[in-house]
Enzyme design. Structure first.
Site, PDB file in Angstrom:
ATOM      1  N   ARG A  16     -74.676-111.145  40.332  1.00 25.50           N
ATOM      2  CA  ARG A  16     -74.787-112.308  39.440  1.00 25.50           C
ATOM      3  C   ARG A  16     -75.507-113.426  40.195  1.00 25.50           C
ATOM      4  NH1 ARG A  16     -73.159-115.589  42.659  1.00 25.50           N
ATOM      5  NH2 ARG A  16     -73.141-117.111  40.984  1.00 25.50           N
ATOM      6  N   GLY A  17     -75.809-114.515  39.435  1.00 25.97           N
ATOM      7  CA  GLY A  17     -76.665-115.561  39.992  1.00 25.97           C
ATOM      8  C   GLY A  17     -78.088-115.198  39.587  1.00 25.97           C
ATOM      9  N   ALA A  18     -78.810-116.180  39.013  1.00 23.22           N
ATOM     10  CA  ALA A  18     -80.098-115.875  38.383  1.00 23.22           C
ATOM     11  C   ALA A  18     -81.078-115.110  39.295  1.00 23.22           C
ATOM     12  CB  ALA A  18     -80.716-117.171  37.861  1.00 23.22           C
ATOM     13  N   ARG A  28     -77.804-109.630  30.033  1.00 27.67           N
ATOM     14  CA  ARG A  28     -77.352-111.023  29.946  1.00 27.67           C
ATOM     15  C   ARG A  28     -78.521-111.860  29.415  1.00 27.67           C
ATOM     16  NH1 ARG A  28     -74.316-113.464  35.086  1.00 27.67           N
ATOM     17  NH2 ARG A  28     -73.337-114.757  33.477  1.00 27.67           N
ATOM     18  N   GLN A  55     -66.411-118.646  40.516  1.00 25.78           N
ATOM     19  CA  GLN A  55     -67.500-118.353  41.470  1.00 25.78           C
ATOM     20  C   GLN A  55     -67.511-119.359  42.620  1.00 25.78           C
ATOM     21  OE1 GLN A  55     -67.801-118.313  38.144  1.00 25.78           O
ATOM     22  NE2 GLN A  55     -69.367-116.891  37.449  1.00 25.78           N
ATOM     23  N   ASP A  84     -79.961-121.491  35.724  1.00 25.09           N
ATOM     24  CA  ASP A  84     -80.315-120.170  35.171  1.00 25.09           C
ATOM     25  C   ASP A  84     -81.616-120.212  34.385  1.00 25.09           C
ATOM     26  OD1 ASP A  84     -77.221-120.136  35.523  1.00 25.09           O
ATOM     27  OD2 ASP A  84     -77.917-118.050  35.494  1.00 25.09           O
ATOM     28  N   ASN A  98     -77.077-124.189  33.194  1.00 21.65           N
ATOM     29  CA  ASN A  98     -76.374-123.719  34.403  1.00 21.65           C
ATOM     30  C   ASN A  98     -74.927-123.448  33.998  1.00 21.65           C
ATOM     31  OD1 ASN A  98     -76.346-123.047  37.226  1.00 21.65           O
ATOM     32  ND2 ASN A  98     -75.164-124.902  37.589  1.00 21.65           N
ATOM     33  N   LYS A  99     -74.166-122.978  34.945  1.00 24.95           N
ATOM     34  CA  LYS A  99     -72.765-122.604  34.705  1.00 24.95           C
ATOM     35  C   LYS A  99     -72.009-123.687  33.944  1.00 24.95           C
ATOM     36  CE  LYS A  99     -71.203-119.523  35.496  1.00 24.95           C
ATOM     37  NZ  LYS A  99     -71.183-118.449  34.475  1.00 24.95           N
TER      38      LYS A  99
HETATM   39  O1  MRU Z   1     -72.412-116.327  35.577  1.00 27.90           O
HETATM   40  P1  MRU Z   1     -73.090-116.432  36.925  1.00 27.90           P
HETATM   41  O2  MRU Z   1     -72.141-116.318  38.064  1.00 27.90           O
HETATM   42  O3  MRU Z   1     -74.274-115.503  37.037  1.00 27.90           O
HETATM   43  O4  MRU Z   1     -73.663-117.928  36.936  1.00 27.90           O
HETATM   44  C1  MRU Z   1     -74.435-118.339  38.037  1.00 27.90           C
HETATM   45  C2  MRU Z   1     -74.888-119.748  37.948  1.00 27.90           C
HETATM   46  O5  MRU Z   1     -74.648-120.445  36.991  1.00 27.90           O
HETATM   47  C3  MRU Z   1     -75.769-120.236  39.074  1.00 27.90           C
HETATM   48  O6  MRU Z   1     -75.592-121.612  39.278  1.00 27.90           O
HETATM   49  C4  MRU Z   1     -77.237-119.974  38.715  1.00 27.90           C
HETATM   50  O7  MRU Z   1     -77.421-118.631  38.332  1.00 27.90           O
HETATM   51  C5  MRU Z   1     -78.133-120.294  39.834  1.00 27.90           C
HETATM   52  S1  MRU Z   1     -78.009-119.116  41.145  1.00 27.90           S
HETATM   53  C6  MRU Z   1     -79.107-119.563  42.365  1.00 27.90           C
END
Ligand code: MRU
Length: 359
Positions: A54-56, A97, A204, A245, A255-256
């Site tokens: 996970r994470g973009a 996703r 996270q 993201d 973002n999250k």
């Molecule tokens: O649902 P996730 O854990 O994939 O969400 C991740 C985030 O929101 C991060 O802040 C984003 O992907 C940037 S990662 C460099």
């Protein structure tokens, strides 16, 4: 590249070795370090959908390699059928996703590499795809590094930095995005503190950001999401740095979930609010934040804690995984080419128009 002393005990997010793809299962961290071999399209889809990777940026790299391993099952096909299967598998992985643009960005890039390749047998085309995935991976590390360099001046001696979710090394294959300036500053011997929001509902921040910063020896304090305003009111935070993201052409960004509230509170206290954004997360084809699709995840993530139901049965639940922060709350975007200031629509396009057009 990740420097060994900084991350001596942090396992790699994604490994490509001997043409084989392994991912670190991030749902098990920090309690267990489980490395999982991924060999089919369905495994790639599930690993992304279930947030094991996970994470973009990490999602983008996993998808590029994932497409290669998925295509092994089609090697027996004649080239025109192999190409048709490639498009199908890319569309399937892309459906894992919706919000992080890195997923479709990297898969589009893989398809463009296939189009540009005039190989007339499937094995040769697969080799070209692997080369492209390796390039996506190497570039991800370089993007993190560039963000670290440009964001470094934002971290001043004795300052407090607040971050949300995990935009760290675990969300990428390098130094992370929001954490890259933090790691660079720490590497230069600067003394400063980081506050990591725990990040409900999947934690996270607590499980990943707190873990990786602690492993690196950074002074990190874990707080609940609802403590952020109070910590800011106590003048403990000098700068907020978050990841993203997807950044729309006008500078609105996803973002999250919880990022929007943080940006509003930071504005209230006049605290600079920066977004670490590699070009792989910039989507100049999406005009504004209203056009960003927000992933809605399963109720269980809210109603249950570690497998135990904590909310009443039959409870109505909303569980958007991301929110959109409007551009006017952003101080600047830390990119690999420099910090982009307002007006974001013209300044982002001026710096990255070519990448946007190619996407
Ligand atoms: O649902 P996730 O854990 O994939 O969400 C991740 C985030 O929101 C991060 O802040 C984003 O992907 C940037 S990662 C460099």
């Amino acid at each position: 590249m990740i420097s060994a002393p900084l991350f001596s005990s942090l396992p790699a997010t994604i490994t490509w070795e001997n043409d084989s793809l392994s991912i670190l299962d991030q749902t098990r961290l920090p309690r267990e370090t489980i490395i999982e071999n991924v060999t089919t399209a369905e495994q790639v889809w599930r690993a992304i959908h279930e947030l094991r990777v996970r994470g973009a940026p990490a999602i983008g790299v996993a998808a590029a390699y994932g497409l290669c391993v998925a295509m092994r099952a089609s090697l027996h096909l004649p080239i025109h059928e192999f190409r048709a299967a490639l498009a199908q598998q890319a569309a399937y992985i892309d459906s894992a996703r919706p919000t992080a643009v890195n997923l479709s960005w990297s898969l589009k890039r893989m398809l463009q590499a296939a189009q540009a390749c005039d190989a007339n047998d499937s094995a040769a085309l697969l080799n070209a795809l692997i080369a492209e995935a390796v390039a996506v991976h190497a570039e991800d590390q370089a993007l993190c590094d560039g963000i670290g360099e440009h964001g470094l001046p934002l971290i001043t001696p004795g300052c407090g930095v607040l971050t949300h979710c995990n935009a760290g090394a675990l969300a990428t294959t390098g130094l992370g995005t929001a954490t890259a300036p933090i790691y660079k500053a720490h590497g230069e011997g600067l003394t400063f503190r980081v506050y990591a929001d725990e990040t409900r509902p999947l934690l996270q921040g607590a499980r990943l950001t707190a873990y990786e910063l602690q492993q690196a020896g950074v002074d990190v304090t874990l707080i609940t999401d609802s403590m952020a305003a109070s910590i800011m009111a106590q003048e403990l935070v000098d700068v907020v740095i978050v990841g993203t993201d997807r950044v729309a052409a006008n500078g609105d960004f996803a973002n999250k979930i919880g990022t929007l509230g943080l940006a509003i509170v930071a504005r209230h206290f006049n605290i600079p609010f920066y977004v670490a954004c590699p070009s792989s997360t910039l989507d100049l084809h999406t005009a504004t934040g209203r056009d960003i699709v927000i992933e809605e995840r399963h109720d269980d993530e809210i109603t249950h804690l570690y497998g135990e139901r904590v909310a009443p049965a039959n409870m109505k639940v909303r569980n958007p995984a991301f929110d959109v922060t409007p551009n006017h709350l952003v101080t600047g975007f830390i990119t690999e080419r420099g910090i982009v200031q307002k007006p974001f629509d013209t300044n982002l396009a001026a710096l990255f128009a070519m990448e946007g057009d190619a996407a």
